[in-house]
Motif scaffolding. Structure first.
Motif, PDB file in Angstrom:
ATOM      1  N   ALA A 183       0.827  -1.214   0.000  1.00 46.57           N
ATOM      2  CA  ALA A 183       0.000   0.000   0.000  1.00 46.57           C
ATOM      3  C   ALA A 183       0.856   1.257   0.000  1.00 46.57           C
ATOM      4  O   ALA A 183       1.762   1.417   0.821  1.00 46.57           O
ATOM      5  CB  ALA A 183      -0.924   0.005   1.215  1.00 46.57           C
ATOM      6  N   GLY A 184       0.577   2.152  -0.953  1.00 44.74           N
ATOM      7  CA  GLY A 184       1.324   3.393  -1.074  1.00 44.74           C
ATOM      8  C   GLY A 184       2.539   3.285  -1.973  1.00 44.74           C
ATOM      9  O   GLY A 184       3.158   4.298  -2.300  1.00 44.74           O
TER      10      GLY A 184
ATOM     11  N   ASP B 183      -2.989   1.171  -4.004  1.00 44.87           N
ATOM     12  CA  ASP B 183      -3.579   2.144  -3.073  1.00 44.87           C
ATOM     13  C   ASP B 183      -2.791   3.454  -3.043  1.00 44.87           C
ATOM     14  O   ASP B 183      -2.110   3.780  -2.061  1.00 44.87           O
ATOM     15  CB  ASP B 183      -3.675   1.533  -1.670  1.00 44.87           C
ATOM     16  CG  ASP B 183      -4.413   2.419  -0.671  1.00 44.87           C
ATOM     17  OD1 ASP B 183      -5.011   3.422  -1.101  1.00 44.87           O
ATOM     18  OD2 ASP B 183      -4.390   2.084   0.532  1.00 44.87           O
TER      19      ASP B 183
ATOM     20  N   CYS C  99      -1.964   5.515   0.024  1.00 46.86           N
ATOM     21  CA  CYS C  99      -2.091   4.626   1.194  1.00 46.86           C
ATOM     22  C   CYS C  99      -3.247   5.057   2.096  1.00 46.86           C
ATOM     23  O   CYS C  99      -3.057   5.460   3.248  1.00 46.86           O
ATOM     24  CB  CYS C  99      -0.778   4.601   1.979  1.00 46.86           C
ATOM     25  SG  CYS C  99      -0.690   3.269   3.213  1.00 46.86           S
TER      26      CYS C  99
ATOM     27  N   ARG D  34      -0.515   8.620  10.323  1.00 48.82           N
ATOM     28  CA  ARG D  34       0.424   8.315   9.240  1.00 48.82           C
ATOM     29  C   ARG D  34       1.865   8.139   9.722  1.00 48.82           C
ATOM     30  O   ARG D  34       2.646   7.441   9.072  1.00 48.82           O
ATOM     31  CB  ARG D  34       0.368   9.410   8.173  1.00 48.82           C
ATOM     32  CG  ARG D  34      -0.923   9.384   7.349  1.00 48.82           C
ATOM     33  CD  ARG D  34      -0.711  10.007   5.995  1.00 48.82           C
ATOM     34  NE  ARG D  34      -1.907   9.966   5.158  1.00 48.82           N
ATOM     35  CZ  ARG D  34      -2.197   8.989   4.307  1.00 48.82           C
ATOM     36  NH1 ARG D  34      -1.384   7.960   4.187  1.00 48.82           N
ATOM     37  NH2 ARG D  34      -3.294   9.036   3.563  1.00 48.82           N
TER      38      ARG D  34
ATOM     39  N   THR E 258       5.304  -6.127   3.768  1.00 51.16           N
ATOM     40  CA  THR E 258       4.132  -5.313   4.063  1.00 51.16           C
ATOM     41  C   THR E 258       3.922  -5.159   5.563  1.00 51.16           C
ATOM     42  O   THR E 258       4.400  -5.976   6.352  1.00 51.16           O
ATOM     43  CB  THR E 258       2.867  -5.950   3.444  1.00 51.16           C
ATOM     44  OG1 THR E 258       1.725  -5.137   3.718  1.00 51.16           O
ATOM     45  CG2 THR E 258       2.620  -7.345   4.001  1.00 51.16           C
TER      46      THR E 258
ATOM     47  N   ASP F  26       7.341   3.400   0.719  1.00 54.48           N
ATOM     48  CA  ASP F  26       6.790   4.767   0.785  1.00 54.48           C
ATOM     49  C   ASP F  26       6.710   5.300   2.200  1.00 54.48           C
ATOM     50  O   ASP F  26       6.082   6.334   2.428  1.00 54.48           O
ATOM     51  CB  ASP F  26       5.385   4.777   0.161  1.00 54.48           C
ATOM     52  CG  ASP F  26       4.369   4.038   1.020  1.00 54.48           C
ATOM     53  OD1 ASP F  26       3.383   4.658   1.464  1.00 54.48           O
ATOM     54  OD2 ASP F  26       4.558   2.831   1.263  1.00 54.48           O
ATOM     55  N   THR F  27       7.359   4.603   3.154  1.00 49.45           N
ATOM     56  CA  THR F  27       7.324   5.063   4.540  1.00 49.45           C
ATOM     57  C   THR F  27       8.716   5.037   5.160  1.00 49.45           C
ATOM     58  O   THR F  27       9.627   4.376   4.653  1.00 49.45           O
ATOM     59  CB  THR F  27       6.407   4.165   5.408  1.00 49.45           C
ATOM     60  OG1 THR F  27       6.974   2.847   5.484  1.00 49.45           O
ATOM     61  CG2 THR F  27       4.996   4.101   4.841  1.00 49.45           C
TER      62      THR F  27
ATOM     63  N   SER G 264       2.789   8.059  -2.003  1.00 50.37           N
ATOM     64  CA  SER G 264       3.216   7.540  -0.703  1.00 50.37           C
ATOM     65  C   SER G 264       2.290   7.931   0.444  1.00 50.37           C
ATOM     66  O   SER G 264       1.560   8.922   0.372  1.00 50.37           O
ATOM     67  CB  SER G 264       4.617   8.054  -0.384  1.00 50.37           C
ATOM     68  OG  SER G 264       4.590   9.447  -0.089  1.00 50.37           O
ATOM     69  N   SER G 265       2.382   7.157   1.516  1.00 56.10           N
ATOM     70  CA  SER G 265       1.687   7.516   2.740  1.00 56.10           C
ATOM     71  C   SER G 265       2.271   8.792   3.318  1.00 56.10           C
ATOM     72  O   SER G 265       1.554   9.611   3.899  1.00 56.10           O
ATOM     73  CB  SER G 265       1.807   6.379   3.762  1.00 56.10           C
ATOM     74  OG  SER G 265       1.231   6.757   4.994  1.00 56.10           O
TER      75      SER G 265
END
Length: 268
Positions: free
Chosen positions: A14-15, A19, A22, A46, A126, A186-187, A208-209
């Motif tokens: 996700a992100g 999604d 995210c 977040r 993930t 993305d985090t 990205s988130s």
């Protein structure tokens, strides 16, 4: 001098590949805390994104503002039973909507095909659990995206920032050494996971988130506003130790080329 060939790319979900922005977990976290009478802020939701979801809740409860709200309402520090209750609420809420957030991010399906044509293997890690990933992976595959190997954060002793999911990818994909592998996420926790595993860590900003914007918002924001937001995200990833920071996923081939020719640096 020619650098080492990149043999595998391990993507977050996700992100990063599905999604955009995210958003699937965000509303579930907000609503789970609301059920306990605690109003949390979007930035607080977040900030720990990418962690195993129970760890995510525990981390949020440790933030000074949220902890104070909890103490005022319940008169005691949140304990394991409280974390478990919040997690049950979160999981129920997430599973109700998760299917809606499985569209591949634009360019991902084509990118993965190009990587495979170059002989690269595709792995994944993930912050979702195995049961969540059964939903995400099933629908993502129907829409064109499926890695060669996937592992969920609750299938090992610990999730991010520990490197165990990446180590399992290296084993199952039969790839060594870690310097022949790129982790894309993305985090901040994605970057920490990659650094702890000794692989190259690549951060993606758009989708990205950390940026937290929909595709439509990214397209409609005034350029100066968008660039200011991107600069903030860039600094977060830089502080987290990202080896490369790219604006969008379609810039990954350039990173691979740079690595294979010993051109270290940051792409933006």
């Amino acid at each position: 001098m020619v650098g080492r060939k990149i043999e595998a790319v391990i993507f977050d979900w996700a992100g990063t590949v599905v999604d955009y922005g995210c958003f699937a977990p965000v509303q579930a976290f907000l609503k789970a805390f609301e059920k306990k009478g605690i109003t949390v802020e979007l930035e607080e939701v977040r900030r720990p994104m990418g962690l195993l979801k129970r760890d995510h809740i525990k981390t949020m409860l440790g933030y000074a503002r949220i902890n104070q709200l909890w103490l005022e309402r319940y008169g005691h520090e949140p304990d394991d039973a409280d974390i478990d209750e919040l997690y049950i609420y979160f999981e129920e809420l997430l599973m109700e909507s998760l299917q809606k957030f499985t569209n591949p991010i634009p360019g991902v399906v084509e990118l993965v095909e190009k990587l495979r044509q170059k002989g690269m293997k595709i792995g994944s890690t993930t912050g979702y659990t195995k049961s969540m990933m059964e939903v995400v992976a099933y629908h993502a595959k129907r829409k064109g995206y499926a890695p060669d190997f996937m592992i969920a954060s609750d299938e090992l002793k610990a999730g991010r920032p520990y490197p165990y999911m990446i180590f399992r990818n290296l084993t199952e994909l039969d790839v060594f050494p870690p310097s022949a592998v790129i982790k894309v996420g993305d985090t901040v926790s994605d970057m920490q996971e990659g650094k702890n595993a000794g692989v190259w860590s690549v951060a993606v900003m758009k989708g990205s988130s950390e940026l937290g914007l929909t595709e439509a918002e990214v397209a409609s924001l005034p350029e100066t506003v968008l660039q200011a937001r991107l600069e903030q995200v860039y600094q977060k990833f830089k502080e987290a130790g990202a080896d490369f920071i790219i604006e969008s996923i379609d810039q990954l081939p350039q990173v691979i080329e740079d690595l294979e020719h010993h051109r270290d640096g940051v792409v933006q």
